[in-house]
Design a protein around this motif. Structure first.
Motif, PDB file in Angstrom:
ATOM      1  N   PRO A 140      44.414  55.527  16.668  1.00 57.82           N
ATOM      2  CA  PRO A 140      43.637  54.278  16.666  1.00 57.82           C
ATOM      3  C   PRO A 140      43.530  53.631  15.289  1.00 57.82           C
ATOM      4  CG  PRO A 140      42.563  55.900  18.052  1.00 57.82           C
ATOM      5  CD  PRO A 140      43.708  56.605  17.394  1.00 57.82           C
ATOM      6  N   GLU A 141      43.247  54.430  14.262  1.00 57.45           N
ATOM      7  CA  GLU A 141      43.057  53.852  12.928  1.00 57.45           C
ATOM      8  C   GLU A 141      44.335  53.227  12.365  1.00 57.45           C
ATOM      9  OE1 GLU A 141      43.655  58.368  12.343  1.00 57.45           O
ATOM     10  OE2 GLU A 141      42.649  57.019  13.774  1.00 57.45           O
ATOM     11  N   GLN A 142      45.473  53.571  12.940  1.00 58.86           N
ATOM     12  CA  GLN A 142      46.733  52.971  12.501  1.00 58.86           C
ATOM     13  C   GLN A 142      46.966  51.602  13.150  1.00 58.86           C
ATOM     14  OE1 GLN A 142      49.073  56.608  13.529  1.00 58.86           O
ATOM     15  NE2 GLN A 142      49.826  56.478  11.427  1.00 58.86           N
ATOM     16  N   TRP A 143      46.065  51.224  14.052  1.00 58.43           N
ATOM     17  CA  TRP A 143      46.141  49.904  14.682  1.00 58.43           C
ATOM     18  C   TRP A 143      45.019  48.994  14.182  1.00 58.43           C
ATOM     19  CZ3 TRP A 143      50.519  48.698  16.762  1.00 58.43           C
ATOM     20  CH2 TRP A 143      51.278  49.629  17.463  1.00 58.43           C
ATOM     21  N   MET A 144      44.466  49.286  13.025  1.00 56.04           N
ATOM     22  CA  MET A 144      43.437  48.419  12.465  1.00 56.04           C
ATOM     23  C   MET A 144      44.034  47.040  12.171  1.00 56.04           C
ATOM     24  SD  MET A 144      41.373  50.993   9.911  1.00 56.04           S
ATOM     25  CE  MET A 144      40.212  49.719   9.420  1.00 56.04           C
ATOM     26  N   ALA A 145      43.199  46.011  12.287  1.00 52.75           N
ATOM     27  CA  ALA A 145      43.658  44.644  12.035  1.00 52.75           C
ATOM     28  C   ALA A 145      42.649  43.943  11.137  1.00 52.75           C
ATOM     29  CB  ALA A 145      43.800  43.876  13.347  1.00 52.75           C
ATOM     30  N   ASP A 146      43.147  43.141  10.211  1.00 48.42           N
ATOM     31  CA  ASP A 146      42.284  42.336   9.364  1.00 48.42           C
ATOM     32  C   ASP A 146      41.701  41.177  10.174  1.00 48.42           C
ATOM     33  OD1 ASP A 146      42.818  43.911   7.132  1.00 48.42           O
ATOM     34  OD2 ASP A 146      44.509  42.656   6.484  1.00 48.42           O
ATOM     35  N   PRO A 147      40.571  40.609   9.730  1.00 49.84           N
ATOM     36  CA  PRO A 147      40.018  39.455  10.454  1.00 49.84           C
ATOM     37  C   PRO A 147      41.034  38.323  10.578  1.00 49.84           C
ATOM     38  CG  PRO A 147      38.426  40.287   8.865  1.00 49.84           C
ATOM     39  CD  PRO A 147      39.712  41.017   8.604  1.00 49.84           C
ATOM     40  N   GLY A 173      37.802  47.045  17.313  1.00 48.19           N
ATOM     41  CA  GLY A 173      37.727  48.283  18.085  1.00 48.19           C
ATOM     42  C   GLY A 173      38.461  48.200  19.400  1.00 48.19           C
ATOM     43  N   VAL A 174      38.419  47.030  20.022  1.00 51.28           N
ATOM     44  CA  VAL A 174      39.116  46.831  21.297  1.00 51.28           C
ATOM     45  C   VAL A 174      40.625  46.924  21.093  1.00 51.28           C
ATOM     46  CG1 VAL A 174      39.574  45.188  23.163  1.00 51.28           C
ATOM     47  CG2 VAL A 174      37.248  45.453  22.278  1.00 51.28           C
ATOM     48  N   ILE A 175      41.124  46.259  20.047  1.00 52.46           N
ATOM     49  CA  ILE A 175      42.563  46.283  19.766  1.00 52.46           C
ATOM     50  C   ILE A 175      43.028  47.704  19.462  1.00 52.46           C
ATOM     51  CG2 ILE A 175      44.353  45.519  18.142  1.00 52.46           C
ATOM     52  CD1 ILE A 175      42.771  42.893  17.868  1.00 52.46           C
ATOM     53  N   MET A 176      42.280  48.428  18.639  1.00 53.39           N
ATOM     54  CA  MET A 176      42.659  49.806  18.311  1.00 53.39           C
ATOM     55  C   MET A 176      42.692  50.675  19.560  1.00 53.39           C
ATOM     56  SD  MET A 176      40.929  50.756  14.618  1.00 53.39           S
ATOM     57  CE  MET A 176      39.246  50.308  15.036  1.00 53.39           C
ATOM     58  N   SER A 177      41.706  50.504  20.433  1.00 52.10           N
ATOM     59  CA  SER A 177      41.659  51.299  21.655  1.00 52.10           C
ATOM     60  C   SER A 177      42.815  50.952  22.589  1.00 52.10           C
ATOM     61  CB  SER A 177      40.332  51.074  22.377  1.00 52.10           C
ATOM     62  OG  SER A 177      40.290  51.795  23.587  1.00 52.10           O
ATOM     63  N   MET A 178      43.037  49.664  22.804  1.00 50.13           N
ATOM     64  CA  MET A 178      44.129  49.232  23.680  1.00 50.13           C
ATOM     65  C   MET A 178      45.471  49.813  23.246  1.00 50.13           C
ATOM     66  SD  MET A 178      43.465  45.167  24.252  1.00 50.13           S
ATOM     67  CE  MET A 178      42.413  44.501  25.543  1.00 50.13           C
ATOM     68  N   LEU A 179      45.785  49.611  21.968  1.00 48.69           N
ATOM     69  CA  LEU A 179      47.134  49.939  21.511  1.00 48.69           C
ATOM     70  C   LEU A 179      47.334  51.443  21.319  1.00 48.69           C
ATOM     71  CD1 LEU A 179      47.908  46.973  19.093  1.00 48.69           C
ATOM     72  CD2 LEU A 179      48.275  47.194  21.560  1.00 48.69           C
ATOM     73  N   SER A 180      46.296  52.165  20.943  1.00 49.45           N
ATOM     74  CA  SER A 180      46.457  53.616  20.792  1.00 49.45           C
ATOM     75  C   SER A 180      46.680  54.290  22.146  1.00 49.45           C
ATOM     76  CB  SER A 180      45.237  54.230  20.101  1.00 49.45           C
ATOM     77  OG  SER A 180      44.063  54.052  20.875  1.00 49.45           O
ATOM     78  N   GLN A 181      46.287  53.611  23.222  1.00 50.25           N
ATOM     79  CA  GLN A 181      46.468  54.180  24.565  1.00 50.25           C
ATOM     80  C   GLN A 181      47.714  53.672  25.277  1.00 50.25           C
ATOM     81  OE1 GLN A 181      42.637  54.714  26.980  1.00 50.25           O
ATOM     82  NE2 GLN A 181      42.096  53.012  25.630  1.00 50.25           N
ATOM     83  N   ARG A 182      48.079  52.405  25.029  1.00 53.05           N
ATOM     84  CA  ARG A 182      49.080  51.773  25.888  1.00 53.05           C
ATOM     85  C   ARG A 182      50.298  51.221  25.153  1.00 53.05           C
ATOM     86  NH1 ARG A 182      48.206  54.308  30.000  1.00 53.05           N
ATOM     87  NH2 ARG A 182      46.305  53.948  31.197  1.00 53.05           N
ATOM     88  N   ALA A 183      50.369  51.378  23.834  1.00 52.20           N
ATOM     89  CA  ALA A 183      51.482  50.767  23.101  1.00 52.20           C
ATOM     90  C   ALA A 183      52.480  51.802  22.608  1.00 52.20           C
ATOM     91  CB  ALA A 183      50.948  49.965  21.910  1.00 52.20           C
ATOM     92  N   VAL A 184      53.713  51.370  22.529  1.00 53.45           N
ATOM     93  CA  VAL A 184      54.749  52.111  21.807  1.00 53.45           C
ATOM     94  C   VAL A 184      55.209  51.215  20.651  1.00 53.45           C
ATOM     95  CG1 VAL A 184      55.519  53.546  23.697  1.00 53.45           C
ATOM     96  CG2 VAL A 184      56.502  51.263  23.453  1.00 53.45           C
ATOM     97  N   PRO A 185      55.433  51.785  19.454  1.00 53.99           N
ATOM     98  CA  PRO A 185      55.374  53.206  19.133  1.00 53.99           C
ATOM     99  C   PRO A 185      53.949  53.766  19.204  1.00 53.99           C
ATOM    100  CG  PRO A 185      55.572  51.907  17.132  1.00 53.99           C
ATOM    101  CD  PRO A 185      55.744  50.956  18.259  1.00 53.99           C
ATOM    102  N   THR A 186      53.854  55.070  19.477  1.00 56.86           N
ATOM    103  CA  THR A 186      52.558  55.735  19.590  1.00 56.86           C
ATOM    104  C   THR A 186      51.940  55.925  18.214  1.00 56.86           C
ATOM    105  OG1 THR A 186      53.343  56.894  21.554  1.00 56.86           O
ATOM    106  CG2 THR A 186      51.394  57.792  20.453  1.00 56.86           C
TER     107      THR A 186
END
Length: 224
Positions: A171-178, A155-168
């Motif tokens: 949040p769900e597109q920044w999901m990460a596997d364990p 959840g932290v990674i999805m929040s960080m990158l959906s707000q501050r990363a490019v490409p835009t």
């Protein structure tokens, strides 16, 4: 211009993950045996970056993951604001039951403003995540650390990158596997002027090729 690179990695699996429980910062559990085995397999099959500096959520599952993936790191820091969101009364409950709960539906509806008892307000969580990413890079720039890793929560990674990363992306597109995540980088100008980072790769290195292979297989099967 000099760039600064940070590898954002989700912690390994826990028993809560396997049981389908809604696990946030209110539940501090270790990795399960399957989670440790999966991390060992990822290290064997793929390549993790070699870094001397590792930031981690203070929760046990993240600290343990950081120790497994980066045992030789010389500088390790636990950062309180890298913890997962607090889910209050929904903490540690089965997700398959929560999806039928009307209060839970309000909780996960963007803009509802509903905050369950004991939970961290969603807007505060997102503000914390965005600011934490900027502070990690501030430390790296000030201390001239050109590459580091950060082990935290999905959840932290999805929040960080959906707000501050490019490409835009959403949040769900920044999901990460364990045990996996994203490599982002910035430079002083991008960090100061735009408060942005650039997503440039998936970690561990080589893992993205397996994802592409799976997608191609599924696509071919759909047309058979």
């Amino acid at each position: 211009m000099k760039t600064f690179k940070l590898h954002l990695i989700r912690h390994g699996m826990t028993a809560g993950n396997l049981q389908g429980l809604y696990i946030g910062s209110g539940t501090d559990i270790p990795l399960c045996d399957e989670g440790r085995a999966q991390l060992a397999e990822l290290k064997e099959r793929f390549e993790y970056p070699q870094v001397d500096t590792v930031f981690s959520s203070p929760l046990l599952r993240a600290v343990e993951t950081a120790n497994i993936l980066f045992p030789d790191a010389k500088h390790t820091f636990t950062v309180h604001d890298l913890r997962e969101a607090g889910f209050g009364k929904f903490e540690n409950k089965p997700v398959k039951e929560l999806v039928h709960d009307e209060d839970f539906k309000k909780w996960i509806t963007p803009g509802s403003g509903y905050v369950p008892e004991g939970a961290e307000p969603t807007d505060q969580f997102h503000a914390r995540c965005a600011e934490s990413l900027m502070k990690l890079f501030e430390y790296m720039i000030r201390m001239d650390v050109t590459e580091a890793a950060c082990v935290t929560h999905g959840g932290v990674i999805m929040s960080m990158l959906s707000q501050r990363a490019v490409p835009t992306r959403r949040p769900e597109q920044w999901m990460a596997d364990p045990g996996c995540g994203y490599t982002v980088q910035t430079d002083v100008q991008l960090w100061m002027r735009d408060r942005l980072v650039e997503a440039i790769d998936i970690v561990p290195f080589g893992y993205a090729d397996t994802l592409r292979g799976q997608a191609e297989t599924e696509e071919n099967e759909a047309f058979e």
